[in-house]
Design a protein around this motif. Structure first.
Motif, PDB file in Angstrom:
ATOM      1  N   ALA A   1      59.341  66.511 -26.062  1.00  0.00           N
ATOM      2  CA  ALA A   1      60.048  65.524 -25.238  1.00  0.00           C
ATOM      3  C   ALA A   1      59.766  64.102 -25.715  1.00  0.00           C
ATOM      4  O   ALA A   1      60.662  63.246 -25.717  1.00  0.00           O
ATOM      5  CB  ALA A   1      59.643  65.683 -23.780  1.00  0.00           C
ATOM      6  N   ASP A   2      58.520  63.835 -26.132  1.00  0.00           N
ATOM      7  CA  ASP A   2      58.186  62.505 -26.627  1.00  0.00           C
ATOM      8  C   ASP A   2      58.928  62.196 -27.930  1.00  0.00           C
ATOM      9  O   ASP A   2      59.436  61.083 -28.126  1.00  0.00           O
ATOM     10  CB  ASP A   2      56.677  62.391 -26.854  1.00  0.00           C
ATOM     11  N   VAL A   3      58.976  63.170 -28.837  1.00  0.00           N
ATOM     12  CA  VAL A   3      59.706  62.964 -30.087  1.00  0.00           C
ATOM     13  C   VAL A   3      61.199  62.808 -29.802  1.00  0.00           C
ATOM     14  O   VAL A   3      61.886  61.995 -30.429  1.00  0.00           O
ATOM     15  CB  VAL A   3      59.431  64.118 -31.070  1.00  0.00           C
ATOM     16  N   ALA A   4      61.717  63.547 -28.843  1.00  0.00           N
ATOM     17  CA  ALA A   4      63.118  63.402 -28.453  1.00  0.00           C
ATOM     18  C   ALA A   4      63.405  61.987 -27.963  1.00  0.00           C
ATOM     19  O   ALA A   4      64.458  61.405 -28.280  1.00  0.00           O
ATOM     20  CB  ALA A   4      63.479  64.421 -27.369  1.00  0.00           C
ATOM     21  N   GLU A   5      62.491  61.428 -27.198  1.00  0.00           N
ATOM     22  CA  GLU A   5      62.678  60.055 -26.719  1.00  0.00           C
ATOM     23  C   GLU A   5      62.690  59.077 -27.887  1.00  0.00           C
ATOM     24  O   GLU A   5      63.484  58.126 -27.921  1.00  0.00           O
ATOM     25  CB  GLU A   5      61.561  59.692 -25.737  1.00  0.00           C
ATOM     26  N   SER A   6      61.817  59.304 -28.871  1.00  0.00           N
ATOM     27  CA  SER A   6      61.827  58.489 -30.089  1.00  0.00           C
ATOM     28  C   SER A   6      63.194  58.558 -30.772  1.00  0.00           C
ATOM     29  O   SER A   6      63.748  57.546 -31.202  1.00  0.00           O
ATOM     30  CB  SER A   6      60.736  58.982 -31.052  1.00  0.00           C
ATOM     31  N   LEU A   7      63.734  59.752 -30.856  1.00  0.00           N
ATOM     32  CA  LEU A   7      65.024  59.932 -31.514  1.00  0.00           C
ATOM     33  C   LEU A   7      66.157  59.273 -30.730  1.00  0.00           C
ATOM     34  O   LEU A   7      67.094  58.714 -31.319  1.00  0.00           O
ATOM     35  CB  LEU A   7      65.308  61.420 -31.699  1.00  0.00           C
ATOM     36  N   ARG A   8      66.090  59.319 -29.413  1.00  0.00           N
ATOM     37  CA  ARG A   8      67.143  58.663 -28.616  1.00  0.00           C
ATOM     38  C   ARG A   8      67.084  57.147 -28.780  1.00  0.00           C
ATOM     39  O   ARG A   8      68.125  56.477 -28.771  1.00  0.00           O
ATOM     40  CB  ARG A   8      67.025  59.088 -27.153  1.00  0.00           C
ATOM     41  N   GLU A   9      65.895  56.605 -28.949  1.00  0.00           N
ATOM     42  CA  GLU A   9      65.785  55.175 -29.229  1.00  0.00           C
ATOM     43  C   GLU A   9      66.368  54.855 -30.605  1.00  0.00           C
ATOM     44  O   GLU A   9      67.045  53.840 -30.787  1.00  0.00           O
ATOM     45  CB  GLU A   9      64.331  54.735 -29.126  1.00  0.00           C
ATOM     46  N   THR A  10      66.107  55.727 -31.584  1.00  0.00           N
ATOM     47  CA  THR A  10      66.687  55.537 -32.911  1.00  0.00           C
ATOM     48  C   THR A  10      68.205  55.619 -32.854  1.00  0.00           C
ATOM     49  O   THR A  10      68.919  54.827 -33.481  1.00  0.00           O
ATOM     50  CB  THR A  10      66.136  56.595 -33.883  1.00  0.00           C
TER      51      THR A  10
END
Length: 339
Positions: free
Chosen positions: A204-213
């Motif tokens: 979920a944390d990596v997903a949030e990083s990707l959504r910011e990207t």
């Protein structure tokens, strides 16, 4: 034991919540990142899926081995016997799927028959049909809220069965929002395999990083007025669908790189460029298509050639060493060339 290819992650440059991400890595349970024994050993085929998996496993105390390197063409890559053995002994094998890894498909099947647990990522992410004009909307804005990841209400099993290999576009990684959904699924799948729920929170944390990207890329490309591209092969459908790009022409149709256009096809593309122009000619940095350079020389128009990280992310230590970095590079390079 797997031979782990270490990579220094540049997450700090791509997310604002870095502290939260690594806070999950230092929890007290079986997912302790300081544990010398990895809680899960994952093998990933492509560099894009591998980069995401590596961020998740590094967060949760596991390890990821990535089979392909920055110079490999995923359509033509063949696994070594040692890599096949690593797939068999891994806790989980992550592949892009939808026929992307065509040249290693038999190796994947052999590893699976020998006990490897294989998870195909692309069929789970609402894949686009090959040859589709990609005009339909994929509402990622709602996906973050509507996907009940805690309740595991994805219902991806039916999707995986119904998406026939070869009939859907495999280049799903060119839509970062889709890959954010994929990161959550990967975290959940590793958690199921390892019994360690830390992977769910790390996914979920990596997903949030990707959504910011993804939001950054939308801002960068949103400054352009529907740029028109001619690409080396039919790889950019997801990119066009997500970020408002128009694909005016393709050198090698069909979604794979193992083909050659006819002289008539090239003449038609040259005429198209002469008559209508294009904002850029696009090819892969890792596997540059000479036909793109030939078109740039043949056309009467002055059209820039742009090399993007399409088939792979960059080498470790480069400005595109993570999936997020590579996709941001692509957006900036395209915007700079077109503007």
């Amino acid at each position: 034991m797997l031979t782990h290819r270490s990579r220094t992650l540049a997450i700090a440059g791509t997310i604002s919540g870095c502290g939260l991400l690594f806070a999950a890595c230092t929890t007290d349970g079986s997912g302790d990142a300081n544990n010398s024994d990895p809680t899960a050993a994952v093998v990933a085929t492509t560099t894009q899926v591998g980069s995401i998996a590596e961020q998740i496993t590094q967060c949760a105390g596991g390890e990821t081995q990535i089979l392909m390197s920055a110079g490999d063409d995923p359509h033509q890559f063949e696994a070594s016997s040692a890599q096949i053995a690593d797939m068999v002994t891994a806790d989980l094998v992550l592949i892009n799927g939808l026929g992307l890894e065509a040249s290693m498909q038999r190796s994947i099947e052999n590893a699976e028959s020998d006990g490897a647990e294989v998870f195909e990522v692309a069929p789970q992410l609402d894949p686009l049909p090959l040859g589709d004009d990609h005009d339909h909307e994929h509402d990622h804005g709602e996906s973050e809220e509507s996907h009940d990841h805690a309740g595991h209400e994805h219902d991806h099993g039916e999707d995986e069965e119904s998406h026939e290999h070869g009939s859907y576009d495999s280049h799903v990684w060119l839509d970062v929002a889709r890959m954010a959904d994929g990161a959550e699924l990967v975290g959940e799948r590793i958690a199921e395999t390892s019994g360690d729920d830390t992977y769910v929170s790390c996914g979920a944390d990596v997903a949030e990083s990707l959504r910011e990207t993804d939001a950054e890329i939308e801002d960068i490309l949103g400054e352009m007025d529907s740029p028109r591209l001619v690409t080396d092969h039919a790889a950019y459908g997801y990119f066009a669908d997500r970020y408002g790009i128009e694909i005016s022409g393709v050198v090698i149709p069909g979604g794979s790189t193992d083909g050659e256009p006819s002289s008539q096809d090239l003449a038609s593309l040259t005429s198209l460029l002469d008559d209508e122009g294009a904002d850029a000619l696009v090819t892969s940095k890792a596997n540059t298509n000479r036909m793109i350079s030939a078109l740039a020389q043949e056309t009467e128009q002055d059209i820039p050639v742009v090399e993007l990280y399409e088939s792979a992310i960059g080498e470790p230590g480069s400005d595109a060493e993570t999936y997020q970095d590579a996709m941001l590079y692509n957006a900036n390079a395209l915007a700079e060339a077109v503007n």
